[in-house]
Design a protein around this motif. Structure first.
Motif, PDB file in Angstrom:
ATOM      1  N   LEU A   1       0.830  -1.199   0.000  1.00  9.14           N
ATOM      2  CA  LEU A   1       0.000   0.000   0.000  1.00  9.14           C
ATOM      3  C   LEU A   1       0.867   1.254   0.000  1.00  9.14           C
ATOM      4  O   LEU A   1       0.621   2.204  -0.758  1.00  9.14           O
ATOM      5  N   MET A   2       1.905   1.257   0.814  1.00 10.80           N
ATOM      6  CA  MET A   2       2.804   2.407   0.875  1.00 10.80           C
ATOM      7  C   MET A   2       3.530   2.622  -0.453  1.00 10.80           C
ATOM      8  O   MET A   2       3.744   3.768  -0.864  1.00 10.80           O
ATOM      9  N   ALA A   3       3.873   1.548  -1.131  1.00  9.56           N
ATOM     10  CA  ALA A   3       4.538   1.660  -2.434  1.00  9.56           C
ATOM     11  C   ALA A   3       3.614   2.331  -3.447  1.00  9.56           C
ATOM     12  O   ALA A   3       4.053   3.169  -4.243  1.00  9.56           O
ATOM     13  N   VAL A   4       2.342   1.993  -3.406  1.00 11.42           N
ATOM     14  CA  VAL A   4       1.383   2.612  -4.329  1.00 11.42           C
ATOM     15  C   VAL A   4       1.192   4.086  -3.959  1.00 11.42           C
ATOM     16  O   VAL A   4       1.152   4.948  -4.842  1.00 11.42           O
ATOM     17  N   ILE A   5       1.108   4.374  -2.682  1.00 14.04           N
ATOM     18  CA  ILE A   5       0.982   5.769  -2.248  1.00 14.04           C
ATOM     19  C   ILE A   5       2.193   6.576  -2.710  1.00 14.04           C
ATOM     20  O   ILE A   5       2.050   7.692  -3.224  1.00 14.04           O
ATOM     21  N   ASP A   6       3.377   6.013  -2.560  1.00 11.70           N
ATOM     22  CA  ASP A   6       4.589   6.698  -3.031  1.00 11.70           C
ATOM     23  C   ASP A   6       4.539   6.957  -4.530  1.00 11.70           C
ATOM     24  O   ASP A   6       4.941   8.020  -5.004  1.00 11.70           O
ATOM     25  N   GLU A   7       4.027   5.994  -5.274  1.00 12.76           N
ATOM     26  CA  GLU A   7       3.925   6.170  -6.735  1.00 12.76           C
ATOM     27  C   GLU A   7       2.914   7.255  -7.089  1.00 12.76           C
ATOM     28  O   GLU A   7       3.133   8.044  -8.008  1.00 12.76           O
ATOM     29  N   ILE A   8       1.806   7.322  -6.357  1.00 16.15           N
ATOM     30  CA  ILE A   8       0.816   8.377  -6.579  1.00 16.15           C
ATOM     31  C   ILE A   8       1.425   9.738  -6.272  1.00 16.15           C
ATOM     32  O   ILE A   8       1.246  10.699  -7.026  1.00 16.15           O
ATOM     33  N   LYS A   9       2.171   9.823  -5.173  1.00 17.17           N
ATOM     34  CA  LYS A   9       2.828  11.079  -4.819  1.00 17.17           C
ATOM     35  C   LYS A   9       3.785  11.521  -5.924  1.00 17.17           C
ATOM     36  O   LYS A   9       3.827  12.699  -6.285  1.00 17.17           O
ATOM     37  N   LYS A  10       4.535  10.578  -6.462  1.00 14.04           N
ATOM     38  CA  LYS A  10       5.472  10.897  -7.536  1.00 14.04           C
ATOM     39  C   LYS A  10       4.708  11.328  -8.799  1.00 14.04           C
ATOM     40  O   LYS A  10       5.048  12.326  -9.421  1.00 14.04           O
ATOM     41  N   PHE A  11       3.676  10.587  -9.148  1.00 12.98           N
ATOM     42  CA  PHE A  11       2.890  10.882 -10.347  1.00 12.98           C
ATOM     43  C   PHE A  11       2.224  12.259 -10.260  1.00 12.98           C
ATOM     44  O   PHE A  11       2.193  13.010 -11.230  1.00 12.98           O
ATOM     45  N   LYS A  12       1.696  12.576  -9.081  1.00 11.96           N
ATOM     46  CA  LYS A  12       0.987  13.834  -8.872  1.00 11.96           C
ATOM     47  C   LYS A  12       1.929  14.970  -8.445  1.00 11.96           C
ATOM     48  O   LYS A  12       1.461  16.082  -8.161  1.00 11.96           O
ATOM     49  N   LYS A  13       3.230  14.656  -8.368  1.00  8.06           N
ATOM     50  CA  LYS A  13       4.248  15.649  -7.982  1.00  8.06           C
ATOM     51  C   LYS A  13       3.942  16.266  -6.622  1.00  8.06           C
ATOM     52  O   LYS A  13       3.933  17.497  -6.446  1.00  8.06           O
ATOM     53  N   ILE A  14       3.685  15.397  -5.651  1.00 10.24           N
ATOM     54  CA  ILE A  14       3.425  15.819  -4.281  1.00 10.24           C
ATOM     55  C   ILE A  14       4.714  15.629  -3.487  1.00 10.24           C
ATOM     56  O   ILE A  14       5.231  14.518  -3.371  1.00 10.24           O
ATOM     57  N   GLY A  15       5.234  16.724  -2.959  1.00 12.54           N
ATOM     58  CA  GLY A  15       6.488  16.676  -2.225  1.00 12.54           C
ATOM     59  C   GLY A  15       6.272  16.405  -0.742  1.00 12.54           C
ATOM     60  O   GLY A  15       5.170  16.572  -0.211  1.00 12.54           O
ATOM     61  N   ALA A  16       7.334  15.996  -0.084  1.00 12.88           N
ATOM     62  CA  ALA A  16       7.283  15.681   1.353  1.00 12.88           C
ATOM     63  C   ALA A  16       6.858  16.895   2.165  1.00 12.88           C
ATOM     64  O   ALA A  16       6.169  16.755   3.189  1.00 12.88           O
ATOM     65  N   ALA A  17       7.207  18.089   1.723  1.00 14.03           N
ATOM     66  CA  ALA A  17       6.871  19.309   2.452  1.00 14.03           C
ATOM     67  C   ALA A  17       5.356  19.576   2.477  1.00 14.03           C
ATOM     68  O   ALA A  17       4.867  20.310   3.327  1.00 14.03           O
ATOM     69  N   GLU A  18       4.626  18.964   1.556  1.00 11.26           N
ATOM     70  CA  GLU A  18       3.179  19.166   1.495  1.00 11.26           C
ATOM     71  C   GLU A  18       2.413  18.342   2.525  1.00 11.26           C
ATOM     72  O   GLU A  18       1.215  18.526   2.696  1.00 11.26           O
ATOM     73  N   PHE A  19       3.105  17.438   3.200  1.00  8.49           N
ATOM     74  CA  PHE A  19       2.433  16.592   4.179  1.00  8.49           C
ATOM     75  C   PHE A  19       2.439  17.226   5.538  1.00  8.49           C
ATOM     76  O   PHE A  19       3.232  17.571   6.188  1.00  8.49           O
TER      77      PHE A  19
END
Length: 84
Positions: free
Chosen positions: A66-84
């Motif tokens: 699940l975390m791997a898919v979430i990481d891929e979504i973050k990468k695809f949507k260009k969501i950075g760590a600072a946005e969390f």
């Protein structure tokens, strides 16, 4: 020989493992819209795996998936760590 169709996302490592085993298969690269749709379907699939895990080991495996898919979504949507 019976053909089996798996219409789902797979990780790059899976393709190499299948090749090493001599399996006959076909893959294709999705366009961005298809990839996004499949990513969100994959997150549902993996969340179901978390809900259905029966042992601690299964739960840990499913959470990692699940975390791997979430990481891929973050990468695809260009969501950075600072946005969390």
């Amino acid at each position: 020989m019976k053909k089996v169709h798996y219409r789902k996302l797979i990780r790059d490592g899976i393709v190499k493992k299948m090749q090493n085993k001599g399996a006959a298969f076909e893959t294709r690269t999705l366009n961005k819209k298809e990839f996004e749709k499949c990513l969100f379907a994959k997150i549902e699939e993996e969340a179901g795996g978390v809900l259905n895990a029966r042992t601690h080991a299964e739960l840990m495996d499913e959470i990692c998936d699940l975390m791997a898919v979430i990481d891929e979504i973050k990468k695809f949507k260009k969501i950075g760590a600072a946005e969390f």
